[in-house]
Write a protein that holds these residues in place. Structure first.
Motif, PDB file in Angstrom:
ATOM      1  N   UNK A  11       0.829  -1.191   0.000  1.00  0.00           N
ATOM      2  CA  UNK A  11       0.000   0.000   0.000  1.00  0.00           C
ATOM      3  C   UNK A  11       0.866   1.244   0.000  1.00  0.00           C
ATOM      4  N   UNK A  12       0.214   2.383  -0.051  1.00  0.00           N
ATOM      5  CA  UNK A  12       0.935   3.658   0.018  1.00  0.00           C
ATOM      6  C   UNK A  12       1.068   4.091   1.465  1.00  0.00           C
ATOM      7  N   UNK A  13       2.270   4.563   1.792  1.00  0.00           N
ATOM      8  CA  UNK A  13       2.569   5.046   3.139  1.00  0.00           C
ATOM      9  C   UNK A  13       3.297   6.378   3.041  1.00  0.00           C
ATOM     10  N   UNK A  14       3.053   7.236   4.034  1.00  0.00           N
ATOM     11  CA  UNK A  14       3.721   8.537   4.093  1.00  0.00           C
ATOM     12  C   UNK A  14       3.548   9.103   5.493  1.00  0.00           C
ATOM     13  N   UNK A  15       4.205  10.210   5.748  1.00  0.00           N
ATOM     14  CA  UNK A  15       3.990  10.905   7.011  1.00  0.00           C
ATOM     15  C   UNK A  15       2.573  11.488   7.012  1.00  0.00           C
ATOM     16  N   UNK A  16       2.033  11.793   8.183  1.00  0.00           N
ATOM     17  CA  UNK A  16       0.698  12.386   8.242  1.00  0.00           C
ATOM     18  C   UNK A  16       0.576  13.686   7.438  1.00  0.00           C
ATOM     19  N   UNK A  63      14.351   3.788   0.797  1.00  0.00           N
ATOM     20  CA  UNK A  63      13.024   4.321   0.477  1.00  0.00           C
ATOM     21  C   UNK A  63      12.187   4.471   1.751  1.00  0.00           C
ATOM     22  N   UNK A  64      12.260   3.476   2.586  1.00  0.00           N
ATOM     23  CA  UNK A  64      11.528   3.490   3.857  1.00  0.00           C
ATOM     24  C   UNK A  64      11.960   4.686   4.707  1.00  0.00           C
ATOM     25  N   UNK A  65      13.275   4.872   4.858  1.00  0.00           N
ATOM     26  CA  UNK A  65      13.773   5.984   5.669  1.00  0.00           C
ATOM     27  C   UNK A  65      13.456   7.337   5.034  1.00  0.00           C
ATOM     28  N   UNK A  66      13.479   7.410   3.721  1.00  0.00           N
ATOM     29  CA  UNK A  66      13.122   8.660   3.039  1.00  0.00           C
ATOM     30  C   UNK A  66      11.666   9.024   3.309  1.00  0.00           C
ATOM     31  N   UNK A  67      10.786   8.033   3.259  1.00  0.00           N
ATOM     32  CA  UNK A  67       9.372   8.289   3.563  1.00  0.00           C
ATOM     33  C   UNK A  67       9.218   8.729   5.019  1.00  0.00           C
ATOM     34  N   UNK A  68       9.927   8.073   5.925  1.00  0.00           N
ATOM     35  CA  UNK A  68       9.863   8.439   7.350  1.00  0.00           C
ATOM     36  C   UNK A  68      10.378   9.860   7.583  1.00  0.00           C
ATOM     37  N   UNK A  69      11.337  10.289   6.767  1.00  0.00           N
ATOM     38  CA  UNK A  69      11.899  11.636   6.896  1.00  0.00           C
ATOM     39  C   UNK A  69      11.010  12.699   6.256  1.00  0.00           C
ATOM     40  N   UNK A  70       9.911  12.270   5.617  1.00  0.00           N
ATOM     41  CA  UNK A  70       8.971  13.221   5.046  1.00  0.00           C
ATOM     42  C   UNK A  70       9.275  13.648   3.630  1.00  0.00           C
ATOM     43  N   UNK A  71      10.059  12.845   2.889  1.00  0.00           N
ATOM     44  CA  UNK A  71      10.394  13.231   1.519  1.00  0.00           C
ATOM     45  C   UNK A  71       9.274  12.978   0.530  1.00  0.00           C
ATOM     46  N   UNK A  72       8.357  12.074   0.853  1.00  0.00           N
ATOM     47  CA  UNK A  72       7.264  11.811  -0.073  1.00  0.00           C
ATOM     48  C   UNK A  72       6.524  10.529   0.252  1.00  0.00           C
ATOM     49  N   UNK A  73       5.668  10.151  -0.660  1.00  0.00           N
ATOM     50  CA  UNK A  73       4.794   8.976  -0.544  1.00  0.00           C
ATOM     51  C   UNK A  73       5.499   7.792  -1.203  1.00  0.00           C
ATOM     52  N   UNK A  74       5.405   6.617  -0.601  1.00  0.00           N
ATOM     53  CA  UNK A  74       6.040   5.445  -1.194  1.00  0.00           C
ATOM     54  C   UNK A  74       5.186   4.197  -1.025  1.00  0.00           C
ATOM     55  N   UNK A  75       5.490   3.187  -1.811  1.00  0.00           N
ATOM     56  CA  UNK A  75       4.836   1.882  -1.708  1.00  0.00           C
ATOM     57  C   UNK A  75       5.675   1.001  -0.790  1.00  0.00           C
ATOM     58  N   UNK A  76       5.051   0.492   0.250  1.00  0.00           N
ATOM     59  CA  UNK A  76       5.716  -0.427   1.176  1.00  0.00           C
ATOM     60  C   UNK A  76       4.831  -1.634   1.394  1.00  0.00           C
ATOM     61  N   UNK A  77       5.469  -2.739   1.761  1.00  0.00           N
ATOM     62  CA  UNK A  77       4.645  -3.888   2.136  1.00  0.00           C
ATOM     63  C   UNK A  77       4.074  -3.633   3.523  1.00  0.00           C
ATOM     64  N   UNK A  78       2.910  -4.200   3.766  1.00  0.00           N
ATOM     65  CA  UNK A  78       2.172  -3.930   5.002  1.00  0.00           C
ATOM     66  C   UNK A  78       2.951  -4.299   6.261  1.00  0.00           C
ATOM     67  N   UNK A  87       4.732   6.617  10.024  1.00  0.00           N
ATOM     68  CA  UNK A  87       4.018   6.591   8.751  1.00  0.00           C
ATOM     69  C   UNK A  87       2.555   6.223   8.924  1.00  0.00           C
ATOM     70  N   UNK A  88       1.744   6.712   8.005  1.00  0.00           N
ATOM     71  CA  UNK A  88       0.342   6.323   7.954  1.00  0.00           C
ATOM     72  C   UNK A  88       0.078   5.627   6.628  1.00  0.00           C
ATOM     73  N   UNK A  89      -0.840   4.707   6.667  1.00  0.00           N
ATOM     74  CA  UNK A  89      -1.232   3.969   5.464  1.00  0.00           C
ATOM     75  C   UNK A  89      -2.427   4.658   4.840  1.00  0.00           C
ATOM     76  N   UNK A  90      -2.351   4.916   3.547  1.00  0.00           N
ATOM     77  CA  UNK A  90      -3.469   5.502   2.830  1.00  0.00           C
ATOM     78  C   UNK A  90      -4.319   4.362   2.283  1.00  0.00           C
ATOM     79  N   UNK A  91      -5.309   3.950   3.060  1.00  0.00           N
ATOM     80  CA  UNK A  91      -6.116   2.755   2.751  1.00  0.00           C
ATOM     81  C   UNK A  91      -6.819   2.839   1.395  1.00  0.00           C
ATOM     82  N   UNK A  92      -7.111   4.019   0.947  1.00  0.00           N
ATOM     83  CA  UNK A  92      -7.770   4.154  -0.356  1.00  0.00           C
ATOM     84  C   UNK A  92      -6.850   3.737  -1.496  1.00  0.00           C
TER      85      UNK A  92
END
Length: 103
Positions: A11-16, A63-78, A87-92
């Motif tokens: 799914x897509x994950x990113x900072x709030x 990629x995981x650390x970049x998303x955690x640092x607020x660089x953008x949205x990424x695809x991660x396994x659940x 990170x928050x999961x964008x369920x949509x």
């Protein structure tokens, strides 16, 4: 000898802060050209629709650390994304992609 152990969903994950923005404003973090063929990256590419990819890497941890640092949205396994308290999961935007883990 090998046998399937489990299936991983994505799914897509990113900072709030990124998750609160309209999807049309999202910027992305994804794999580089060497991993463009993996299913989760192909799925992510289909979602970007010409929007910026601000970082590309061949390393999932990067990629995981970049998303955690607020660089953008990424695809991660659940398994990775759902356990993270930053990170928050964008369920949509849950992916139809499932990858089998083999033992």
């Amino acid at each position: 000898m090998a046998r399937p152990l489990a299936e991983m969903g994505y799914g897509l994950f990113a900072t709030p802060e990124w998750a609160a923005r309209p999807a049309t404003e999202w910027e992305f973090v994804g794999y580089d050209e060497s991993l463009r063929q993996v299913p989760q990256q192909q799925w992510l590419d289909s979602l970007t629709a010409g929007r910026p990819t601000v970082l590309r890497s061949n390393d999932l941890a990067g990629l995981y650390q970049a998303a955690r640092a607020g660089l953008g949205v990424t695809a991660l396994h659940y398994v990775l994304g759902n356990r993270d308290d930053v990170l928050v999961r964008m369920h949509a935007y849950d992916s139809p992609i499932r990858r089998t883990l083999w033992l």
